[in-house]
Design an enzyme around this catalytic site. Sequence first.
Site, mmCIF file in Angstrom:
data_model
loop_
_atom_site.group_PDB
_atom_site.id
_atom_site.type_symbol
_atom_site.label_atom_id
_atom_site.label_comp_id
_atom_site.label_asym_id
_atom_site.label_seq_id
_atom_site.Cartn_x
_atom_site.Cartn_y
_atom_site.Cartn_z
ATOM 1 N N HIS A 3 -3.643 -13.087 5.736
ATOM 2 C CA HIS A 3 -2.698 -12.119 6.323
ATOM 3 C C HIS A 3 -2.396 -12.496 7.772
ATOM 4 O O HIS A 3 -2.622 -11.715 8.689
ATOM 5 C CB HIS A 3 -3.238 -10.686 6.236
ATOM 6 C CG HIS A 3 -2.160 -9.657 6.435
ATOM 7 N ND1 HIS A 3 -2.165 -8.434 5.821
ATOM 8 C CD2 HIS A 3 -1.027 -9.664 7.191
ATOM 9 C CE1 HIS A 3 -1.098 -7.738 6.182
ATOM 10 N NE2 HIS A 3 -0.393 -8.475 7.017
ATOM 11 N N ARG A 21 3.466 -7.176 1.181
ATOM 12 C CA ARG A 21 2.208 -6.437 1.163
ATOM 13 C C ARG A 21 1.529 -6.667 -0.189
ATOM 14 O O ARG A 21 2.192 -6.751 -1.233
ATOM 15 C CB ARG A 21 2.452 -4.943 1.371
ATOM 16 C CG ARG A 21 2.787 -4.561 2.810
ATOM 17 C CD ARG A 21 1.590 -4.746 3.745
ATOM 18 N NE ARG A 21 1.800 -4.243 5.096
ATOM 19 C CZ ARG A 21 2.080 -5.016 6.150
ATOM 20 N NH1 ARG A 21 2.202 -6.316 6.019
ATOM 21 N NH2 ARG A 21 2.225 -4.475 7.344
#
Length: 310
Positions: free
Chosen positions: A273, A225
Amino acid sequence: MRCVLLSDTLDLRALFGTALAAVADRVEIVDHPAEHPEEVRLALGWNPPPDAFARYPNLAAICSIGAGADNLLACPGLPEPVAVVRVVDPDQARAMSHFVLWHLIGHQRRFSAYAENQRAGRWQRLGQRAAAEVPVGILGYGRIGRQVAADIAALGFPVAAWSRSPGADEPGIARHHGTDGLAALLARTEVLVNLLPLTPETTGLLDAARLRRLRPGAFLIHVGRGPQLVEADLLATLDDGTLAGAALDVFAREPLDAGHPFWRHPRIAVTPHEACDASDAAVAAAVAATAEALAAGRPIPHAVDRMRGY
Ligand code: GLV
């Protein structure tokens, strides 16, 4: 069971409607704001609207659309008793493994140097290093971390994995944990793969001090993350030669700002992502399994430990 779709940023019906239709025998999908809100016990969410939880007093569980549930856990209005459910999808773990291998082998076999040479019309053999000469360190040893570690070890790379809880070494995989274990893993690692969940403990973990412990000419594959990486420290450690390069799929702010220095850095590879998505079918299966467990009063599969954060 009725399941309300809660997202401020994604059209969940467009994304998952077809897959959710396949579980319509167990789950009735409704849009937010749903009528008869007191009848709603289940939600599928990603960046839920801030007012959503106040509207559904009997909400018992909310399912994420991916392996990570940090986005839901961070919602200020999320009531304590609501279970947060993550997707566990073996195909997603395999896709992550492929993504990591792409960058690992790209670094080992110097693909970006060959691409540069091609652009310059330069015929230059750069030599080869065996996998055994490129030690890999994996941060995070959950389901995805285990798949990635096993696949990398099978190709002959020396692998070490770091996790919160201790674990015995496995064939081709040395296990580390705790602060000392992290220092030991970093010191033996050339290619660092970050797969950690986002928690207060992992926020800012990848800073200059830790990156400087890696072997010279190290390479970072960052697929956990965004907030786990101190972005300015990454630039500093690339510029001072600590790191040879980095592949980044997650960012402190997504989408990555158009003017962000990562876009044009010659030794950073950026992807949006998308290292690996959970399949639509796996998301629908998680929603259906949660509905069944709620209806039967059974424990919900893959509910996150809210204290631990994953
Ligand atoms: C993707 O980031 C996921 O959590 O599945």
